[in-house]
Design a protein around this motif. Structure first.
Motif, PDB file in Angstrom:
ATOM      1  N   SER A  20       0.843  -1.199   0.000  1.00 38.54           N
ATOM      2  CA  SER A  20       0.000   0.000   0.000  1.00 38.54           C
ATOM      3  C   SER A  20       0.874   1.243   0.000  1.00 38.54           C
ATOM      4  N   LEU A  22       0.195   5.438   0.981  1.00 34.52           N
ATOM      5  CA  LEU A  22      -0.677   6.520   1.431  1.00 34.52           C
ATOM      6  C   LEU A  22       0.006   7.826   1.051  1.00 34.52           C
ATOM      7  N   GLU A  31      -5.209   6.494  -0.333  1.00 39.93           N
ATOM      8  CA  GLU A  31      -4.392   5.286  -0.284  1.00 39.93           C
ATOM      9  C   GLU A  31      -4.479   4.541  -1.611  1.00 39.93           C
ATOM     10  N   TYR A  50       4.435   4.075   3.031  1.00 37.50           N
ATOM     11  CA  TYR A  50       4.276   2.866   2.224  1.00 37.50           C
ATOM     12  C   TYR A  50       4.453   1.634   3.094  1.00 37.50           C
ATOM     13  N   LYS A  57       5.740  -0.318   8.106  1.00 33.59           N
ATOM     14  CA  LYS A  57       5.294   0.894   7.423  1.00 33.59           C
ATOM     15  C   LYS A  57       6.419   1.920   7.464  1.00 33.59           C
TER      16      LYS A  57
END
Length: 83
Positions: A20, A22, A31, A50, A57
């Motif tokens: 992911s 953001l 996101e 990320y 994260k």
């Protein structure tokens, strides 16, 4: 899985697979996940976060830039905050 490349004028900040991303879009934070629709957006000052496949994260403070998403490839061209 997404392929992420973060580039600043100085160097490549990150290149690899993530789950992911953001980003601080000009109209608000959003996101990016697997199979996100193609998009190009400007980025405002804020934090890019990320998520790595191991669950970690990673944050990165930026002062602006652009993001492009196409076929699970996310490209960020950013200006980093002055350290």
């Amino acid at each position: 899985m997404l392929k992420l490349k973060i580039v600043s004028p100085e160097r490549i900040e990150f290149e690899g697979e993530v789950v992911s991303v953001l980003v601080p879009g000009s109209l608000g934070q959003f996101e990016i996940l697997n199979n996100h629709a193609p998009i190009i957006s400007s980025l405002d000052k804020g934090k890019v976060v990320y998520g790595l496949p191991n669950g970690e994260k990673k944050p990165l403070e930026i002062s602006g830039g652009f993001v492009e998403v196409q076929k699970n490839v996310v490209s960020l061209c950013v200006e980093l905050n002055e350290q």
